[in-house]
Structures are given as C-alpha cells and as structure tokens.
Motif scaffolding. Structure first.
Motif, mmCIF file in Angstrom:
data_model
loop_
_atom_site.group_PDB
_atom_site.id
_atom_site.type_symbol
_atom_site.label_atom_id
_atom_site.label_comp_id
_atom_site.label_asym_id
_atom_site.label_seq_id
_atom_site.Cartn_x
_atom_site.Cartn_y
_atom_site.Cartn_z
ATOM 1 N N ASN A 1 -6.089 0.379 17.766
ATOM 2 C CA ASN A 1 -5.462 -0.860 18.249
ATOM 3 C C ASN A 1 -4.821 -1.717 17.155
ATOM 4 O O ASN A 1 -4.769 -2.944 17.269
ATOM 5 N N ILE A 2 -4.331 -1.092 16.099
ATOM 6 C CA ILE A 2 -3.490 -1.792 15.129
ATOM 7 C C ILE A 2 -2.086 -1.199 15.253
ATOM 8 O O ILE A 2 -1.902 -0.004 15.007
ATOM 9 N N PRO A 3 -1.093 -1.985 15.632
ATOM 10 C CA PRO A 3 0.243 -1.434 15.869
ATOM 11 C C PRO A 3 0.985 -1.143 14.569
ATOM 12 O O PRO A 3 0.678 -1.704 13.506
ATOM 13 N N TRP A 4 1.988 -0.286 14.682
ATOM 14 C CA TRP A 4 2.843 0.051 13.542
ATOM 15 C C TRP A 4 3.497 -1.201 12.951
ATOM 16 O O TRP A 4 3.686 -1.302 11.733
ATOM 17 N N SER A 5 3.778 -2.169 13.796
ATOM 18 C CA SER A 5 4.429 -3.398 13.323
ATOM 19 C C SER A 5 3.545 -4.176 12.348
ATOM 20 O O SER A 5 4.052 -4.956 11.529
ATOM 21 N N THR A 6 2.234 -3.973 12.396
ATOM 22 C CA THR A 6 1.328 -4.598 11.425
ATOM 23 C C THR A 6 1.293 -3.806 10.128
ATOM 24 O O THR A 6 1.257 -4.375 9.031
ATOM 25 N N PHE A 7 1.334 -2.497 10.235
ATOM 26 C CA PHE A 7 1.307 -1.659 9.037
ATOM 27 C C PHE A 7 2.594 -1.774 8.219
ATOM 28 O O PHE A 7 2.571 -1.879 6.985
ATOM 29 N N SER B 1 4.329 6.501 18.598
ATOM 30 C CA SER B 1 4.919 5.878 17.413
ATOM 31 C C SER B 1 5.501 6.925 16.481
ATOM 32 O O SER B 1 6.572 6.737 15.897
ATOM 33 N N VAL B 2 4.794 8.046 16.334
ATOM 34 C CA VAL B 2 5.307 9.137 15.501
ATOM 35 C C VAL B 2 6.632 9.642 16.057
ATOM 36 O O VAL B 2 7.597 9.866 15.321
ATOM 37 N N TYR C 1 0.822 -1.207 0.000
ATOM 38 C CA TYR C 1 0.000 0.000 0.000
ATOM 39 C C TYR C 1 0.860 1.264 0.000
ATOM 40 O O TYR C 1 1.774 1.410 0.807
ATOM 41 N N ASP C 2 0.512 2.185 -0.895
ATOM 42 C CA ASP C 2 1.135 3.510 -0.871
ATOM 43 C C ASP C 2 0.555 4.346 0.259
ATOM 44 O O ASP C 2 1.255 5.165 0.855
ATOM 45 N N ILE C 3 -0.722 4.114 0.538
ATOM 46 C CA ILE C 3 -1.438 4.895 1.547
ATOM 47 C C ILE C 3 -2.359 3.977 2.324
ATOM 48 O O ILE C 3 -3.081 3.166 1.733
ATOM 49 N N ILE C 4 -2.335 4.110 3.645
ATOM 50 C CA ILE C 4 -3.323 3.442 4.494
ATOM 51 C C ILE C 4 -4.102 4.523 5.226
ATOM 52 O O ILE C 4 -3.521 5.340 5.946
ATOM 53 N N VAL D 1 -2.105 7.171 7.419
ATOM 54 C CA VAL D 1 -2.780 8.383 7.869
ATOM 55 C C VAL D 1 -3.824 7.962 8.901
ATOM 56 O O VAL D 1 -4.806 7.303 8.573
ATOM 57 N N ASP D 2 -3.583 8.311 10.152
ATOM 58 C CA ASP D 2 -4.388 7.837 11.277
ATOM 59 C C ASP D 2 -5.465 8.868 11.606
ATOM 60 O O ASP D 2 -5.166 9.950 12.114
#
Length: 327
Positions: free
Chosen positions: A229-235, A257-258, A220-223, A246-247
């Motif tokens: 509750n979805i961690p950065w490690s999943t993205f 995380s940022v 994905y270019d963009i999410i 983009v949260d």
C-alpha cells in the motif's frame, strides 16, 4: 498415538483464517527418490502461508486439500529416499518445502532444497531463515546488483517495514554490501533496527516516514519494499535517476505499475520479486549466521498445539522478525 502417525495442522478449504486450521493425526510420510524425511525441530510462518489459505494462488496452490501449510523447517533427517547422496539419517538440516508440510512433526523435503545446519546454528535460527532470508538476499543481489562482500560501489538503500521478517534481513545484508541504509518501521522497533545496522530510521507513521524522506536528504539508489500500500508516486521522487524499487510483496497494483512503467520514458524501475528456493543462497545465509554476520530476529515461538496463535499473529501483520512453531 500410533508410532506411524504424527500430529499436524491442516486446512481443508480456502478461507477461514485461524478457525480454518484443524489439529489432526496423519500418517508419517515416506521419502521418495531424491527426498529426505525430516523430524521437525522448528518451523517458520510466512505471510504467504495464510495468503495461500485465502486463495491468493488459486487454483495452483495448495495442490490438494487437506493441506498442511508452511515451507520453512529445521530439524534432523530420519530417513533418506533412493538417490539421495549428500545426506544421511542423523544430519541436522534446514529446508524449504515445495508443497508445504511445515506445521507437523515430520515433513518431506527435496534433497535439492535442503542444506546442512552446522553446530552453533540453532533450529529456531535456521527455521527463521528460508523464505524471508532468501527474499532479502535475492532482492539485494539478483535484482539490485549489490555485492555482499562490500566490494561494490557505495549506494543508498531504503528498507520499508524494516522490523519485519524480510526487512530485518535486508537491513543486515545491505550493510554487508557497505550501503548507507535508511529504514522505516514502527516507533517501538526503531532501536532494534538501528542495532541491526540502519544508519537512519523513520517512524512510518510520521509525515517524514509516510513520505519516505531521508533525514539526511539522500535519494535512494535502491528501495527494498517489504510492505504493501505504498504507491509508485511516493517512491518516485525519492529515487535517484536510475533508482530501483524492488517489491518483495508484489500484488496486482505492483504488476499494473510495472506494466505502466514499461511505456514510460523514466529510467527508474519497479521490480517485483518472486522468491526462489535456491539451495546455494540458503547455504550462504546459514553460513553467515554461523559466522555471526547475520542475526535472525525471532518475534515469538509457539508450540504446535498453539499454531493458531502463531497463524493469527502473522495475519495481524505486526510481528518483529519471525514467528516460529515448535512441535
């Protein structure tokens, strides 16, 4: 009830959920300079409304107690304040209320946060637009850089919680930008999300859905992230080398995380979004609805006397599209 009073729903302290809401009669407010008084025909509930009740913005919001919650309204202007030049009594409008006030029969809105509601756009459709529609629009355009006229490069977009208020708009707007859209949602809403334009739909409860893995193997270019509750490690493994998350519901975990990302070498980005009530963006969305290019998805509508039902349904977190209240 006196003609100078109106019915409203308010709470007087932080916390309490549905039980903290009280039905009251309060004076109809009068517009000050650059304000309009709207007779409300429909109001939208957003998760931020009950999160504010829970104290998420303490001590800044609400500005005072008791507080009438809600920001998204559609209705008819019945009075204008001094200095208002673009509206008059009788005009149909949609507005974002800066200080709340939507769960009532009348509300004050700033002229600068109010746009015309053209014939053919119902009060329910209009009230479903503001915060959720603006969040999706600003995420895709300002933060992800997509062009909604379809003239930009072809990109792969993932929308999480695609059957929710923000997600239903994000899917449709991403398709206007000529993106390939993968979406996650519950099994019962997969057909709806496909009808909104998603090319691939994942049940979020399946292993593939939990891993956010595209069925076609795309990165994905963009999410556009519309849940929690979805961690950065999943993205991270699902993103292209310069991909962006983009949260739209940033919490403490996102902000941490940022902060950690800023000291890493990765070009992948995590971007928190704080939606702004931009008049030109809202007007753009209303015109898309008028043109039949954007369809608000309405989960349910409730009478003001049953506002607690609507409030509880939003807290439950499984609405399909928008929850609305009618006076």
């Amino acid at each position: 009830m006196s003609k100078n009073l109106m019915r409203a729903v308010q709470y007087s302290k932080y916390g309490g959920g549905v039980d903290g809401l009280k039905h009251v009669e309060v004076p109809i407010p009068s517009p000050k300079k650059d304000e309009v008084l709207i007779k409300i025909e429909a109001a939208g509930i957003n998760p931020i409304d009950w999160k504010i009740q829970n104290g998420v913005a303490r001590p800044f919001l609400p500005r005072k107690f008791p507080h009438v919650p809600g920001t998204d309204v559609a209705g008819e202007i019945v009075q204008v304040g001094s200095g208002v030049g673009s509206f008059k009594a009788g005009d149909k409008v949609v507005a974002v209320l800066g200080d709340g006030g939507a769960l009532a029969e009348f509300a004050l809105a700033k002229e600068g946060s109010t746009v015309p509601r053209p014939p053919g756009v119902s009060a329910l459709e209009a009230a479903a637009l503001p915060i959720a529609g603006l969040a999706a629009h600003q995420s895709l355009t300002q933060h992800a850089g997509l062009k909604l006229d379809g003239t930009g490069p072809k990109v792969n977009v993932l929308v999480t919680a695609a059957s929710g208020g923000v997600g239903t708009y994000a899917v449709q707007l991403a398709k206007l930008a000529n993106a390939h859209v993968t979406a996650t949602c519950g099994a019962r809403n997969m057909d709806l999300v496909r009808r909104l334009g998603a090319d691939e739909v994942l049940d979020y409860k399946t292993p593939e859905g939990k891993a956010l893995t595209s069925p076609s193997g795309r990165k994905y270019d963009i999410i556009i992230h519309c849940t929690t509750n979805i961690p950065w490690s999943t993205f991270k493994p699902n993103l292209t080398p310069k991909g962006k998350v983009v949260d739209t519901t940033p919490g403490f975990g996102t902000l941490m995380s940022v902060a950690m990302k800023k000291i890493s070498c990765s070009k992948k980005q995590l971007i928190p979004v704080f939606t702004a009530p931009k008049k030109e963006n809202l007007d753009f969305l209303v015109k898309l609805v008028k043109a039949g290019k954007l369809k608000p998805v309405i989960d349910s509508k409730h009478h003001l006397s049953k506002a607690g039902e609507a409030w509880g349904k939003s807290i439950d977190g499984h609405a399909t599209g928008k929850i609305l209240v009618e006076p």
